[in-house]
Motif scaffolding. Sequence first.
Motif, PDB file in Angstrom:
ATOM      1  N   UNK A  81       0.927  -1.345   0.279  1.00 17.49           N
ATOM      2  CA  UNK A  81      -0.193  -0.128   0.074  1.00 17.49           C
ATOM      3  C   UNK A  81       0.894   1.223  -0.052  1.00 17.49           C
ATOM      4  N   UNK A  82       1.939   1.193   0.740  1.00 16.16           N
ATOM      5  CA  UNK A  82       2.707   2.283   0.839  1.00 16.16           C
ATOM      6  C   UNK A  82       3.474   2.682  -0.476  1.00 16.16           C
ATOM      7  N   UNK A  83       3.964   1.598  -1.170  1.00 13.98           N
ATOM      8  CA  UNK A  83       4.743   1.594  -2.239  1.00 13.98           C
ATOM      9  C   UNK A  83       4.016   2.012  -3.428  1.00 13.98           C
ATOM     10  N   UNK A 134      -2.524 -10.810  -1.177  1.00 18.92           N
ATOM     11  CA  UNK A 134      -2.427 -12.029  -0.195  1.00 18.92           C
ATOM     12  C   UNK A 134      -0.909 -12.588  -0.410  1.00 18.92           C
ATOM     13  N   UNK A 135      -0.144 -11.469   0.329  1.00 18.86           N
ATOM     14  CA  UNK A 135       1.443 -11.937   0.030  1.00 18.86           C
ATOM     15  C   UNK A 135       1.775 -12.633   1.266  1.00 18.86           C
ATOM     16  N   UNK A 136       1.316 -13.985   1.321  1.00 15.54           N
ATOM     17  CA  UNK A 136       1.527 -14.786   2.315  1.00 15.54           C
ATOM     18  C   UNK A 136       3.167 -15.125   2.119  1.00 15.54           C
ATOM     19  N   UNK A 137       3.794 -15.465   3.668  1.00 15.29           N
ATOM     20  CA  UNK A 137       5.011 -15.878   3.694  1.00 15.29           C
ATOM     21  C   UNK A 137       5.233 -17.297   3.687  1.00 15.29           C
ATOM     22  N   UNK A 138       4.072 -17.940   4.158  1.00 22.82           N
ATOM     23  CA  UNK A 138       4.188 -19.343   4.398  1.00 22.82           C
ATOM     24  C   UNK A 138       2.907 -20.008   3.649  1.00 22.82           C
ATOM     25  N   UNK A 181       8.560  -7.128  -4.839  1.00 19.09           N
ATOM     26  CA  UNK A 181       8.550  -6.390  -6.030  1.00 19.09           C
ATOM     27  C   UNK A 181       7.756  -6.496  -7.234  1.00 19.09           C
ATOM     28  N   UNK A 182       7.847  -7.570  -7.433  1.00 21.67           N
ATOM     29  CA  UNK A 182       7.066  -8.145  -8.782  1.00 21.67           C
ATOM     30  C   UNK A 182       5.435  -7.699  -8.489  1.00 21.67           C
ATOM     31  N   UNK A 183       4.974  -7.913  -7.317  1.00 23.38           N
ATOM     32  CA  UNK A 183       3.640  -7.910  -7.027  1.00 23.38           C
ATOM     33  C   UNK A 183       3.384  -6.264  -7.165  1.00 23.38           C
ATOM     34  N   UNK A 184       3.978  -5.680  -6.449  1.00 20.93           N
ATOM     35  CA  UNK A 184       4.036  -4.115  -6.630  1.00 20.93           C
ATOM     36  C   UNK A 184       3.996  -3.486  -8.069  1.00 20.93           C
TER      37      UNK A 184
END
Length: 241
Positions: A81-83, A134-138, A181-184
């Motif tokens: 959101x910030x980026x 949905x930037x899940x880490x696991x 980065x790709x998601x942004x």
Amino acid sequence: PTVHHAPGPLELTLWRRYPDALFVAISHAQASMLDGLNVIATIHHGVDTDAFAFSGTPRDYLLYLGRFTEGKGVLQAIDVAHRTSRKLILAAAENDYYRTTVAPLVDGTQIMYAGEVGHAEKVALLGSAQALLYPVQAGEPFGLVLAEAMACGTPVAALDRGAVREIVEHGITGGVFSSLDELVSGLPAVVALDRASVRAHAVTRFGLARMIDAYEAMYARLVATGDSQRIDAALAPGTGL
């Protein structure tokens, strides 16, 4: 039984003691975790898509909907959101992780907290969002909120973890990215996806009728191969089907 979670080592050790037991996975990603078990089918979850109203015109915010834990990626959602200079609404029950780690980042203007929501509020938030983050880490064995968002016509921007790639069709119902980065970079394309098409794909792939048909086909296959006793066992109370 149908396994609805990512099983731990102790569970797997116990289940392997019953080689005749039949298991159903909810994703191929989860099936790969069930090493040594007799997995006879992989059937994706279904959702009552009629209970998730289509919304063709979103408002000006992104949505994070899920538990406040490190593995769910809420901090990464805030970073996105910030980026991208977009508003973000967070919706989940308050817990210690929220109070100590997330709350200091909630400013009430760009990052907003909606609290825990019921079904009607959830549908309204999902339907009005530009995209679900949905930037899940696991990796998770499924991710029901993905299907729920898409049933509202809302595309999903997700990291490629667990079963995400099985649920989200890149460039059709959302975007599946290998890094934040790709998601942004790819978020504008996700937001621009045709919401009616997102809804149509969700109904076809995750509607209840599709899931029921898949289970019926599995039972018919077992009957045809003479495994009726196993079917009786699978349908016993408490099996999870």
